[in-house]
Design an enzyme around this catalytic site. Structure first.
Site, PDB file in Angstrom:
ATOM      1  N   GLU A   1     -16.311   6.204   3.545  1.00 45.95           N
ATOM      2  CA  GLU A   1     -15.665   5.691   4.741  1.00 45.95           C
ATOM      3  C   GLU A   1     -15.692   6.807   6.027  1.00 45.95           C
ATOM      4  OE1 GLU A   1     -11.322   4.716   4.603  1.00 45.95           O
ATOM      5  OE2 GLU A   1     -11.356   6.258   2.861  1.00 45.95           O
TER       6      GLU A   1
ATOM      7  N   ARG B   1       0.962  -1.144  -0.032  1.00 46.16           N
ATOM      8  CA  ARG B   1       0.079  -0.262  -0.108  1.00 46.16           C
ATOM      9  C   ARG B   1       0.781   1.230  -0.133  1.00 46.16           C
ATOM     10  NH1 ARG B   1      -4.765   0.351   4.249  1.00 46.16           N
ATOM     11  NH2 ARG B   1      -2.911   0.688   5.824  1.00 46.16           N
TER      12      ARG B   1
ATOM     13  N   LYS C   1      -2.696   6.315   1.120  1.00 45.65           N
ATOM     14  CA  LYS C   1      -2.380   6.936   2.612  1.00 45.65           C
ATOM     15  C   LYS C   1      -1.464   7.793   2.572  1.00 45.65           C
ATOM     16  CE  LYS C   1      -2.442   4.913   7.218  1.00 45.65           C
ATOM     17  NZ  LYS C   1      -3.794   5.377   7.672  1.00 45.65           N
TER      18      LYS C   1
HETATM   19  C1  LIG Z   1      -8.991   6.542   5.988  1.00 43.14           C
HETATM   20  C2  LIG Z   1      -8.522   5.467   6.385  1.00 43.14           C
HETATM   21  N1  LIG Z   1      -9.228   4.384   5.958  1.00 43.14           N
HETATM   22  C3  LIG Z   1      -9.109   2.873   6.340  1.00 43.14           C
HETATM   23  C4  LIG Z   1      -8.118   2.615   7.432  1.00 43.14           C
HETATM   24  C5  LIG Z   1      -8.029   1.283   7.947  1.00 43.14           C
HETATM   25  O1  LIG Z   1      -7.196   0.741   7.201  1.00 43.14           O
HETATM   26  P1  LIG Z   1      -6.140  -0.629   7.859  1.00 43.14           P
HETATM   27  O2  LIG Z   1      -7.418  -1.481   8.154  1.00 43.14           O
HETATM   28  O3  LIG Z   1      -5.339  -0.763   6.971  1.00 43.14           O
HETATM   29  O4  LIG Z   1      -5.838  -0.037   9.338  1.00 43.14           O
HETATM   30  C6  LIG Z   1      -7.270   3.729   7.773  1.00 43.14           C
HETATM   31  C7  LIG Z   1      -6.186   3.334   8.809  1.00 43.14           C
HETATM   32  O5  LIG Z   1      -5.180   3.130   8.250  1.00 43.14           O
HETATM   33  C8  LIG Z   1      -7.507   4.921   7.283  1.00 43.14           C
HETATM   34  O6  LIG Z   1      -6.744   6.042   7.665  1.00 43.14           O
END
Ligand SMILES: Cc1ncc(COP(=O)(O)O)c(C=O)c1O
Length: 341
Positions: free
Chosen positions: A220, A82, A184
């Protein structure tokens, strides 16, 4: 190795510097061999790309102690993939996957005394990140970068049980159509700061963002993906090009199908459908699943049948199974648990 003398169950989610961090620099088109450093500070040129044009990406994962005393991380290969996708989108060099996993290994091993013991509920949070480090004044990508991993112990996410939260439908967008919502990058989080501060002021725990183009579909929150359960027990989760592909969500879908024999589907979810769901949760590394009891849509409330006291039954099963896998109590799928040796 002796653990640090910390009351693990009482620490929160805040930065506490540990002994070592990993650092590697990219210059003249290549990464150096990388090293562990005891210095928590970074000295940067005043015109560094990250300071002027926010050229930065990051990750979040945890190291923890399993029931049998091993220190492990959960699917770090997916964090490596990622951050590579995030870097490519911001015209940054990719830090190779095998080097990412090796860096995770090195920094956790060096900070083993900071990895909380099994049963404390606390974990060692790892924050890999990368930023443009040389001076850039015209709008363009930097030529030099630094990749680092800092670690900090964090307390149990839920103290005294997971209580359902109340969220609101946000009037702010977190991402743009065809933008950077699926990576991210620090810039996405800067975008969401005003919305979360405002949500808290209005008495809500989180924001539900809808798709920025039509404002009809569920996206989200600022830091987690949604997971819903239909009244007939099917797990559904939003599919969108502008949400972060959560590693927890992808793992939960697998757990739902392969461990719990549930139907599970990733698809577009219209906000209009949400009132008909039986359960709702937010999933991410921090909490695994945080139950949602209520959604406020401009004064109109959607109250899930699971209520405000505890997680709904399906979400509870998903939570127990995934945390069981992570903590070594339930056999993990091949490659999910990465032992630090
Ligand atoms: C915007 C966002 N969505 C979803 C997630 C959840 O992702 P993960 O399950 O990889 O931690 C995160 C955290 O990392 C996030 O910052």
């Amino acid at each position: 190795m002796e653990k640090k003398n910390i009351d693990w169950s009482s620490i929160g989610f805040s930065y506490m510097p540990t002994d070592y961090r990993y650092v590697s620099n990219f210059k003249d088109g290549k990464w150096d061999e990388g090293t562990l450093s005891t210095d928590p500070n970074i000295v940067l040129n005043e015109c560094a790309g990250v300071l002027q044009y926010s050229q930065s990406v990051f990750e979040g994962l945890k190291a923890y102690t399993t029931e049998d005393g091993r220190i492990v991380t959960f699917r770090p290969d997916l964090n490596a993939e990622r951050i590579a996708a995030s870097a490519a989108r911001l015209e940054m060099p990719v830090f190779p996957k095998e080097r990412f996993i090796d860096a995770v290994n090195q920094v956790v091993k060096a900070n083993a005394a900071w990895v909380p013991p099994y049963g404390s509920g606390a974990t060692l949070y790892l924050r890999p990140y990368m930023f443009g480090s040389n001076a850039v004044i015209g709008v363009k990508p930097a030529d030099e970068y630094q990749f680092r991993i800092l670690t900090t112990p964090v307390g149990p996410y839920f103290k005294g049980g997971a209580k359902p939260i109340t969220i609101r439908v946000s009037d702010f967008d977190r991402a743009a159509p065809c933008g950077t919502g699926n990576i991210k990058a620090g810039l996405n989080y800067a975008m969401s700061l005003h919305a979360i501060v405002d949500a808290h002021k209005q008495g809500f725990d989180e924001n539900m963002y809808l798709d920025p183009k039509t404002r009809t579909k569920v996206e989200e929150t600022g830091g987690a993906n949604f997971i819903f359960v239909t009244k007939d027990g099917k797990v559904v989760t939003p599919k969108s090009d502008s949400i972060l592909p959560s590693i927890t969500r992808r793992s939960l879908i697998y757990v739902a199908k392969e461990y719990l024999g549930l139907e599970a589907e990733e698809r577009e979810i219209y906000f209009d459908e949400v009132k008909d769901f039986a359960e709702c949760g937010l999933c991410g590394t921090a909490a695994v699943i945080s139950p949602v009891g209520k959604i406020n849509d401009h004064g109109k409330e959607i109250c899930f049948p699971s209520g405000m006291e505890k997680m709904g039954p399906v979400i509870q099963k998903l939570y127990d199974t995934l945390t069981g896998i992570q903590m070594g109590r339930i056999e993990a799928p091949e490659g999910w648990i990465h032992v630090i040796e």
